[in-house]
Write an enzyme that holds these catalytic residues in place. Sequence first.
Site, PDB file in Angstrom:
ATOM      1  N   ASP A   1       0.876  -1.165   0.000  1.00 45.11           N
ATOM      2  CA  ASP A   1       0.000   0.000   0.000  1.00 45.11           C
ATOM      3  C   ASP A   1       0.918   1.220   0.000  1.00 45.11           C
ATOM      4  OD1 ASP A   1      -2.072   1.754   0.000  1.00 45.11           O
ATOM      5  OD2 ASP A   1      -3.181   0.807   1.632  1.00 45.11           O
TER       6      ASP A   1
HETATM    7  C1  BGC Z   1      -5.003   3.265  -0.099  1.00 38.88           C
HETATM    8  C2  BGC Z   1      -5.070   2.247  -1.207  1.00 38.88           C
HETATM    9  C3  BGC Z   1      -4.862   2.924  -2.527  1.00 38.88           C
HETATM   10  C4  BGC Z   1      -3.545   3.663  -2.500  1.00 38.88           C
HETATM   11  C5  BGC Z   1      -3.234   4.403  -3.780  1.00 38.88           C
HETATM   12  C6  BGC Z   1      -3.761   4.123  -0.174  1.00 38.88           C
HETATM   13  O1  BGC Z   1      -3.834   5.177   0.730  1.00 38.88           O
HETATM   14  O2  BGC Z   1      -5.058   2.611   1.155  1.00 38.88           O
HETATM   15  O3  BGC Z   1      -6.304   1.586  -1.177  1.00 38.88           O
HETATM   16  O4  BGC Z   1      -4.925   1.989  -3.556  1.00 38.88           O
HETATM   17  O5  BGC Z   1      -3.569   4.623  -1.457  1.00 38.88           O
HETATM   18  O6  BGC Z   1      -4.084   5.483  -3.928  1.00 38.88           O
END
Ligand code: BGC
Length: 717
Positions: A259
Amino acid sequence: MNKLVYLFLLYSLLSFSQKYINYIDTHDDYIIEDIISQLTLKEKISMCHAQSKFTSPGIPRLGIPELSMSDGPHGIRPELNWDDWGYANRTNDYVTAFPALTCLAATFNPNLSMEYGVSIGEEARYRKKDVLLGPGVNIYRTPLNGRNFEYMGEDPYLASEMVVPYIKGVQKNGVAACVKHYALNNQELWRGHINVEASDRALHEIYLPAFKAAVKQGNAWAIMGSYNKFRGQYCCHNDLLINKILKKSWSFDGVVISDWGGVHNTNEAIYNGLDIEMGTPSDKNQSKRYPYNNNFLGESFLKKIIDGEVEESILDDKVRRILRLMLRTSLKKNRPFGSINNEQHYETAYKIASEGIVLLKNSDNFLPIQKSKQITIAVIGENAKKSMSVGGGSSELKADKEISPLSGIENEFNNAVIKYAKGYSSNENEDNDRLKREALSIVRDADIVLFIGGLNKNPFQDSEANDRNSYELPYGQPKLINEISKRNQNIAVILISGNAVKTNWKTDVKSILQTWYLGSEAGSAIASILSGKNNPSGKLPFSFPESLKDNGAHYFGNLSYPGNGVYQTYKEDILVGYRWYDTKNIDPSFSFGHGLSYTSFDITDISSSKKEYLIDENIKISCAVKNTGPFEGKEVVQVYIGKVQSKVNRAKKELKAFKKILVKKNQLEKIEIEIPIKSLAYYNEIKSDWEIEKGDYIIYVGNASNNIYDEILITII
Ligand code: BGC
């Protein structure tokens, strides 16, 4: 290998000749090894971390394209700037907003999940994305989790059944689904550091099955590690979750992506299964040309290999997976080009939205509202007009079209006089007293009041990075509903949310619809249910407890939810959602699986093929669904099974199968459902393996977890 042969192969790969395409399909592993042998150490390292906010590098020298990623999971996110979180303000990134995944889960219709996957995959492809950051399958543990709307509810079996077709649909386009957030990211509060403690049984029986199904049945090509820790180790580089379970036990051959900003330690990232590091901020001071070399899997990884501290084979395993992902996506020649904002995608969005809406209550058959009548309808509530594709965090979209509930109602009820008043506001600078007065002044003379409220995508509502502060409907809505009902009792509440809310006002109103975040076709879908053009057939993918303390996660106090800021223990263990309410004899306001129809059904002739089964057999259940009411409609037959006198703690019953079926009025449809005895296993913590207990089990067949038509006793011998 002979150099000429090699050059021929590489030439073929990079020039994308049709001949080579076939070759790729059958000889991926060979190609991968061949490419790896041509890469420099630096090139291999570069592939293991980002080069911008949403891309990771290819190998320019060899014509291998970079990987382009996008959120996810309800549509393709607008373009962001190369190296920061600002939007790029482009005009070619308007998309179809598909319904939120809670709505998809509520359809209990895996065929629609396939359509969803195919359509969103086409949009991803058109927008030149190789990896879609979704779907999300974290289990609904508490109604306060700000991101529940992005997931598929509280039941691992339902989430598993619904996630598999979505992934297959997306990947048909040569776009990877990146299933998130692996794992135990069940709240937003302190998500960046909270250490989750949960038993092996809770892990394997509740929190992992949907991921396992995504990998083993859906063949997902990518998985995203979550922000939180599990048993002391960050999930983006967690030895147990990634190495032992995902890659070894489930034989996952795809890529683990962190993530964004979820990586914290070079050695753990190297050894514990992470393949691509994303979201770690870049550092232009360190290198203007390669500002992401500062990442944990950047220069420091390189140095460890050069110094002989880390074996290159560990890097090669990551690169091998990344190249495999590329051969499935960016290097796949005959990928379809995709399409965007077309009729077919809107039709898919509309179908899912209409089939996911759940009729929670309908006293005196108050709904549907007859279209032909020349009546006055008072529409009250901020959510009647508020865009719900904007906000909420990374799932936010720039919808090319978003029909608001109010305009949907205006279009559908064109014989009626529609009066609108906002009634309340989420903006604290607005005068709520004035809004309330305006609303109360129009409801008295209306024939029907439609209150369109719920939550929204603002921070601390249904939104990323924070949890909700309260289980109640915000902005004074309960009081407003109560005051409206004193002036006009013909009131239906249309809840727009991705979470359960307290419904202690439910006796004040005749009907309640749970309508989720429905995306582009929100208004037309809601109006079609209100008028009866579509008969509701959605079922709740999670329970609505009466109060928070009734919920298993909350019952055990702060250390269970939200934790003490450092760690938390999932004390309700396997008893998540309806498993808790059922086992503890607590009546929720609305139960898992509940959802009414404008017609009525009876489920009869329920029987099992046998009374005794061996462990490698399938239980065959047959029954008949009779439509006893005035309209055709769809019903969901739900089969739950519980162990009688288990040697371990068990839920009273667990969902093991469901089937949605269309039945014409006055007709009867017979159905058969098969359930492998294997699916009755529990996870034995001593043996660290699944075990099927012999003995008696009760099969419960119904159309909601709290509405069982018949029980059958079977024995496993
Ligand atoms: C989120 C993810 C997301 C990623 C990219 C993170 O803060 O938890 O679900 O895909 O950001 O935007």
